[in-house]
Every structure is written in structure tokens, then in C-alpha cells.
Write a protein that holds these residues in place. Structure first.
Motif, PDB file in Angstrom:
ATOM      1  N   GLY A   1      17.134   2.217  -3.239  1.00 16.32           N
ATOM      2  CA  GLY A   1      17.312   1.847  -1.840  1.00 16.32           C
ATOM      3  C   GLY A   1      16.449   0.652  -1.473  1.00 16.32           C
ATOM      4  N   LEU A   2      16.825  -0.004  -0.388  1.00 22.94           N
ATOM      5  CA  LEU A   2      16.075  -1.130   0.154  1.00 22.94           C
ATOM      6  C   LEU A   2      15.654  -0.774   1.574  1.00 22.94           C
ATOM      7  CD1 LEU A   2      18.371  -4.065  -1.040  1.00 22.94           C
ATOM      8  CD2 LEU A   2      16.132  -3.464  -1.975  1.00 22.94           C
ATOM      9  N   PHE A   3      14.370  -0.963   1.875  1.00 21.41           N
ATOM     10  CA  PHE A   3      13.841  -0.526   3.158  1.00 21.41           C
ATOM     11  C   PHE A   3      12.843  -1.554   3.684  1.00 21.41           C
ATOM     12  CE2 PHE A   3      14.745   3.124   0.469  1.00 21.41           C
ATOM     13  CZ  PHE A   3      15.604   3.868   1.266  1.00 21.41           C
TER      14      PHE A   3
ATOM     15  N   MET B   1       8.564   4.864   2.488  1.00 24.27           N
ATOM     16  CA  MET B   1       8.093   3.684   1.761  1.00 24.27           C
ATOM     17  C   MET B   1       6.635   3.401   2.119  1.00 24.27           C
ATOM     18  SD  MET B   1      10.601   2.903  -0.087  1.00 24.27           S
ATOM     19  CE  MET B   1      10.025   1.349  -0.721  1.00 24.27           C
ATOM     20  N   GLY B   2       6.036   2.526   1.311  1.00 20.39           N
ATOM     21  CA  GLY B   2       4.667   2.133   1.560  1.00 20.39           C
ATOM     22  C   GLY B   2       4.567   1.148   2.722  1.00 20.39           C
ATOM     23  N   THR B   3       3.366   0.655   2.926  1.00 16.78           N
ATOM     24  CA  THR B   3       3.090  -0.282   4.004  1.00 16.78           C
ATOM     25  C   THR B   3       2.787  -1.652   3.422  1.00 16.78           C
ATOM     26  OG1 THR B   3       2.184   1.482   5.386  1.00 16.78           O
ATOM     27  CG2 THR B   3       1.591  -0.784   5.970  1.00 16.78           C
TER      28      THR B   3
ATOM     29  N   GLN C   1       0.868  -1.176   0.000  1.00 17.34           N
ATOM     30  CA  GLN C   1       0.000   0.000   0.000  1.00 17.34           C
ATOM     31  C   GLN C   1       0.905   1.226   0.000  1.00 17.34           C
ATOM     32  OE1 GLN C   1      -3.743   0.112   0.485  1.00 17.34           O
ATOM     33  NE2 GLN C   1      -3.279   2.127  -0.340  1.00 17.34           N
ATOM     34  N   GLY C   2       0.983   1.897  -1.158  1.00 21.80           N
ATOM     35  CA  GLY C   2       1.872   3.037  -1.273  1.00 21.80           C
ATOM     36  C   GLY C   2       3.079   2.718  -2.139  1.00 21.80           C
TER      37      GLY C   2
ATOM     38  N   ALA D   1      11.825  -2.310  -2.292  1.00 20.73           N
ATOM     39  CA  ALA D   1      12.757  -1.553  -3.124  1.00 20.73           C
ATOM     40  C   ALA D   1      12.096  -0.280  -3.625  1.00 20.73           C
ATOM     41  CB  ALA D   1      13.210  -2.400  -4.306  1.00 20.73           C
ATOM     42  N   SER D   2      12.877   0.787  -3.681  1.00 21.29           N
ATOM     43  CA  SER D   2      12.402   2.050  -4.249  1.00 21.29           C
ATOM     44  C   SER D   2      13.219   2.367  -5.494  1.00 21.29           C
ATOM     45  CB  SER D   2      12.521   3.186  -3.232  1.00 21.29           C
ATOM     46  OG  SER D   2      13.885   3.470  -2.960  1.00 21.29           O
ATOM     47  N   PHE D   3      12.596   3.096  -6.448  1.00 19.78           N
ATOM     48  CA  PHE D   3      13.244   3.460  -7.706  1.00 19.78           C
ATOM     49  C   PHE D   3      13.025   4.942  -7.963  1.00 19.78           C
ATOM     50  CE2 PHE D   3      12.320  -1.042  -8.057  1.00 19.78           C
ATOM     51  CZ  PHE D   3      13.514  -1.553  -8.548  1.00 19.78           C
ATOM     52  N   ARG D   4      14.081   5.597  -8.440  1.00 21.85           N
ATOM     53  CA  ARG D   4      13.939   7.006  -8.791  1.00 21.85           C
ATOM     54  C   ARG D   4      13.034   7.164 -10.001  1.00 21.85           C
ATOM     55  NH1 ARG D   4      19.397   6.507  -7.340  1.00 21.85           N
ATOM     56  NH2 ARG D   4      19.956   7.772  -5.507  1.00 21.85           N
ATOM     57  N   ASP D   5      13.113   6.226 -10.941  1.00 21.93           N
ATOM     58  CA  ASP D   5      12.289   6.275 -12.145  1.00 21.93           C
ATOM     59  C   ASP D   5      11.655   4.913 -12.394  1.00 21.93           C
ATOM     60  OD1 ASP D   5      11.049   6.861 -14.512  1.00 21.93           O
ATOM     61  OD2 ASP D   5      12.881   6.785 -15.723  1.00 21.93           O
ATOM     62  N   PRO D   6      10.487   4.662 -11.821  1.00 20.83           N
ATOM     63  CA  PRO D   6       9.841   3.360 -12.033  1.00 20.83           C
ATOM     64  C   PRO D   6       9.546   3.067 -13.499  1.00 20.83           C
ATOM     65  CG  PRO D   6       8.817   4.535 -10.210  1.00 20.83           C
ATOM     66  CD  PRO D   6       9.718   5.507 -10.905  1.00 20.83           C
ATOM     67  N   GLN D   7       9.459   4.112 -14.353  1.00 23.33           N
ATOM     68  CA  GLN D   7       9.180   3.881 -15.766  1.00 23.33           C
ATOM     69  C   GLN D   7      10.310   3.119 -16.452  1.00 23.33           C
ATOM     70  OE1 GLN D   7       6.324   4.391 -17.186  1.00 23.33           O
ATOM     71  NE2 GLN D   7       5.430   5.411 -15.408  1.00 23.33           N
ATOM     72  N   ALA D   8      11.489   3.084 -15.824  1.00 24.98           N
ATOM     73  CA  ALA D   8      12.616   2.350 -16.408  1.00 24.98           C
ATOM     74  C   ALA D   8      12.498   0.848 -16.183  1.00 24.98           C
ATOM     75  CB  ALA D   8      13.928   2.861 -15.821  1.00 24.98           C
ATOM     76  N   LEU D   9      11.545   0.423 -15.357  1.00 20.32           N
ATOM     77  CA  LEU D   9      11.354  -1.001 -15.111  1.00 20.32           C
ATOM     78  C   LEU D   9      10.830  -1.690 -16.364  1.00 20.32           C
ATOM     79  CD1 LEU D   9       9.736  -0.874 -11.563  1.00 20.32           C
ATOM     80  CD2 LEU D   9      12.041  -1.644 -12.125  1.00 20.32           C
ATOM     81  N   GLU D  10      11.279  -2.905 -16.566  1.00 24.07           N
ATOM     82  CA  GLU D  10      10.863  -3.705 -17.725  1.00 24.07           C
ATOM     83  C   GLU D  10       9.835  -4.738 -17.287  1.00 24.07           C
ATOM     84  OE1 GLU D  10      12.822  -7.020 -20.776  1.00 24.07           O
ATOM     85  OE2 GLU D  10      14.074  -5.964 -19.305  1.00 24.07           O
ATOM     86  N   ARG D  11       8.701  -4.765 -17.973  1.00 23.71           N
ATOM     87  CA  ARG D  11       7.668  -5.752 -17.662  1.00 23.71           C
ATOM     88  C   ARG D  11       8.120  -7.143 -18.124  1.00 23.71           C
ATOM     89  NH1 ARG D  11       2.183  -3.841 -16.857  1.00 23.71           N
ATOM     90  NH2 ARG D  11       1.886  -1.683 -17.517  1.00 23.71           N
ATOM     91  N   LEU D  12       7.783  -8.155 -17.294  1.00 21.47           N
ATOM     92  CA  LEU D  12       8.101  -9.531 -17.662  1.00 21.47           C
ATOM     93  C   LEU D  12       6.873 -10.432 -17.705  1.00 21.47           C
ATOM     94  CD1 LEU D  12      11.310 -10.087 -15.502  1.00 21.47           C
ATOM     95  CD2 LEU D  12      11.179  -9.457 -17.913  1.00 21.47           C
ATOM     96  N   GLY D  13       5.720  -9.924 -17.326  1.00 21.50           N
ATOM     97  CA  GLY D  13       4.535 -10.768 -17.203  1.00 21.50           C
ATOM     98  C   GLY D  13       4.424 -11.355 -15.807  1.00 21.50           C
TER      99      GLY D  13
END
Length: 397
Positions: A335-337, A344-346, A92-93, A311-323
Motif C-alpha cells: 500500500g501507499l500512504f 504507517m510511520g511518521t 520514524q517507524g 510504501a508498506s510491505f508485507r515482507d520487507p525481507q523480500a526487498l533487494e539491496r542496491l547500495g
């Protein structure tokens, strides 16, 4: 006119790809964790040269039609839906769950997890392992096969509470579980009787301990209460026994929370708490409300394996979809939190994030794409008619 045909064809091609994107969004309406793709278009222009298009003398820009724009992923939050799995998990978030397989790292927004045959917490039906944060703050997969047994612990302290009635002639506390180093369970019985010393000592009680065989453990000892009903020092008595491996074990019986008031012939003294446990076997693996993986054992003990990694990303649009709701990133995350930390979300256990596809938006885009395709096809048709008319021109002799 030929140029108009090519421009019209570019429109038909672009709107066909737009229809494909919309179809994929609608088809994944009920896919957990699916993030819709946006549909966009961009104009195309040629600079210089007439090509197949007529241009005025001062115009060097020639329209070349339309292109299907780069698709972006809509990462808005999907609805949370209750599920029955103890290891079902959603975010969530902000943030992504971290998964690993064959040395590579993957990311997901939600998932239904289970302990696989190899002992890892994995996406059901796959070998994508859920990662937890280790002591160094790195994401790593945890194998619980070596944690399926909880070791025994020696009983060192038994605390009592309640009232030992001054009018009682005997108070018995039975079925007191005492464990040795091997996890063997011994059952003790504690018997309290008014002291038979002569001369009599008011409010003094003798304490006798016997084991499951009826044998007396240690020596009889005494408790003294004052006129206010409180136990005097010492309030704890130590009884020793020899375990199966020959070790002498001391067990402290603590009576500091026992009162000595008159309540007729009935006493309410009882075991308030005790330490020690036998060998436990794993009975459950769950994720707590704070995003930690917890193991539960048959001896009522629990173990915290650590926090699920986000995991957090500065630009999530750079992620590649895999199905299958999975993403891949060429580089490391920003970063990892743990859950709820550093913006970060919950993590939400026993829930699944639904697809964020907005049907109203998709149907609206569908109408626009259909009209665009229809209009582009009309341009191609009319251009063809005009060329046919050109071919029908006859010279005058």
C-alpha cells in the motif's frame, strides 16, 4: 579422514563469509539509513552413501559440514540525527520513501534531497526522484519548474482594526498595498476626518482614499459610529478604480473591527488584513512536519504540493539491496500512504536516520566467527596429520 578435511573446509568457508558480513556491517556504521545484516549458519547432512566418511550399518545420515545461512536484514529503527537541509527526510517507524528513476521504482528509509537541474526533488547527486501522492493516491514525481512563479491576485478586501479616537482631528493609514490583475502594486492612503456637515452629526467621519500619485480614488464616503463606539451599517465602504488594462476594480474597506472611543488626539487605527498579491518567485522548498512538500514565494504566498508517499510491505525481507541506502522490490508494495496514516510511520523533516549497526553485537559475532574458523582450521590440520601418519605405516615382512 578426507571427509573431515572437507567438513573443516566448509566451516572455514562459512566463517569467512560470516566475517565478510560482519565487516560490511562495521564498515557501514556511519552510513545513513543502513540496515545491518544478520549472520547465521546452518548444518548440512547427506542422506545415504558412505562417500568419504565412515558410517555404521544403521546410520544413513552423514554430516557434511556447515553452510553460511541466508542473510536477513535487520529493519529495527536507527537513531534520528539532526541535519541542516530543508529537504532532508527520515521515517520514524514503519514505511519506506518512494523514489523513481527511468520508469522504475525504488525505496529508501532516509535521504538528503535537493531540487535538481531538471526541477525534481531528488537524492543529492543522483536522479532518484522523490515521489508524492497524487489525487488518485498513486506515487508520482513532481516537477516544480512550472511552479517557480506564483500568479498575482486582485485585492478585493482590506480590513481595519484599532481605535479611531473621538478627540482626533484626522487619522491617516498609509502604505496600503492594492494589487490589480497584472500584479501591479498600487499604494493607497486612507484619511478619516470628522464630518463637516452642517448641522454637525456626532461620531460621523468622512473617508477619503488617494493613490500613490495623490489622485482621489472614487468619491468621499462616510462612516457612522454609535454611542457605544461601534460602527453602524454600512460598516464596509467600496472604492473603485480603473486598472492599467482598463478593468474597473472594486475594493471593499471593512471597518467593522474599528472602535470609536476617546483616547486624546491619537488614533491607533491600522490595517488588520488584506487580500491580493503581486507576482511571486519561488524562494524555498521545504517539507512540513506533517510530511507535505511546501513551496514558499517572495510574495509571502505558499503552495502545498501534497504528501510525501510512504510504501508498506508485507515482507520487507523480500526487498533487494542496491547500495546507497536504496532497495528494490519485484512487485508492487502492499500500500501507499501518507505520514501517520493507517499504521504507517511518521516522516521527520530535517533529520537523517543513522545506521542501526550495534557494535557490541558485531564484535560478539566477530569473536564467535574467529573461534569457529580457528577450530575448523584445527580439524583440517589434525586430519592432515593423521593422513601423514597413515602414509608412514610400513608393512612388516
Amino acid at each position: 579422514m578426507l571427509g573431515a578435511i572437507y567438513i573443516g573446509l566448509s566451516g572455514m568457508n562459512a566463517f569467512s563469509r560470516g566475517l565478510q558480513a560482519i565487516s560490511n556491517n562495521v564498515a557501514n556504521l556511519n552510513s545513513p539509513g543502513y540496515k545491518a545484516s544478520t549472520v547465521s549458519f546452518s548444518d548440512a547432512f547427506n542422506i545415504g552413501g558412505l562417500g568419504s566418511s565412515y558410517s555404521g550399518r544403521n546410520n544413513q545420515f552423514h554430516g557434511a559440514g556447515v553452510r553460511f545461512g541466508a542473510q536477513t536484514i535487520d529493519f529495527t529503527q536507527g537513531d534520528m540525527r539532526q541535519s541542516g537541509g530543508d529537504l532532508d527526510l527520515a521515517v520514524q517507524g514503519a514505511g519506506f520513501l518512494v523514489l523513481s528513476r527511468d520508469g522504475r521504482t525504488y525505496y529508501a528509509r532516509t535521504g538528503q534531497f535537493a531540487v535538481d537541474d531538471a526541477g525534481f526533488i531528488s537524492l543529492q547527486g543522483s536522479d532518484y526522484h522523490l515521489n508524492l501522492l497524487n489525487a488518485s493516491g498513486q506515487a508520482t514525481a513532481i516537477n516544480i519548474d512550472q511552479l517557480r512563479t506564483n500568479p498575482p491576485s486582485i485585492t478585493r478586501n482590506v480590513s481595519f482594526g484599532g481605535n479611531l479616537s473621538t478627540g482626533s482631528t484626522e487619522a491617516v493609514i498609509s502604505d496600503i498595498a492594492v494589487y490589480d490583475a497584472r500584479g501591479t502594486r498600487h499604494v493607497w492612503k486612507v484619511t478619516l476626518k470628522p464630518s463637516d456637515e452642517t448641522p454637525a452629526v456626532p461620531n460621523k467621519w468622512s473617508v477619503t482614499v488617494t493613490d500613490e500619485t495623490g489622485a482621489v480614488v472614487g468619491e468621499e464616503q462616510s462612516l457612522q459610529f454609535n454611542l457605544a463606539g461601534d460602527v453602524s451599517d454600512p460598516s464596509a465602504l467600496t472604492f473603485s478604480y480603473e486598472s492599467e488594462n482598463g478593468e474597473q476594480i472594486d475594493v471593499e474597506l471593512d471597518f467593522k473591527d474599528v472602535d470609536n472611543f476617546s483616547s486624546g488626539t491619537t488614533s491607533t487605527i491600522r490595517v488588520a488584513s488584506s487580500d491580493g498579491n503581486g507576482v511571486g518567485t519561488l524562494t524555498g522548498v521545504t517539507i512540513t512536519e506533517d510530511g507535505h512538500v511546501k513551496l514558499t514565494y517572495s510574495n509571502s504566498k505558499t503552495e502545498d504540493l501534497g504528501a510525501v508517499a510512504l510504501a508498506s510491505f508485507r515482507d520487507p525481507q523480500a526487498l533487494e539491496r542496491l547500495g546507497d541506502g536504496l532497495f528494490r522490490n519485484n512487485g508492487a508494495p502492499a500500500g501507499l500512504f501518507a505520514s501517520k496514516n493507517d499504521g504507517m510511520g511518521t516522516l521527520v523533516p530535517r533529520q537523517i536516520e543513522a545506521s542501526n549497526v550495534d557494535l557490541a553485537q558485531q564484535f560478539g559475532d566477530l569473536i564467535l566467527v574467529q573461534r569457529g574458523f580457528q577450530a575448523s582450521s584445527q580439524v583440517v590440520s589434525i586430519s592432515n596429520d593423521m593422513i601423514q601418519q597413515l602414509f608412514g605405516i610400513r608393512g612388516q615382512g
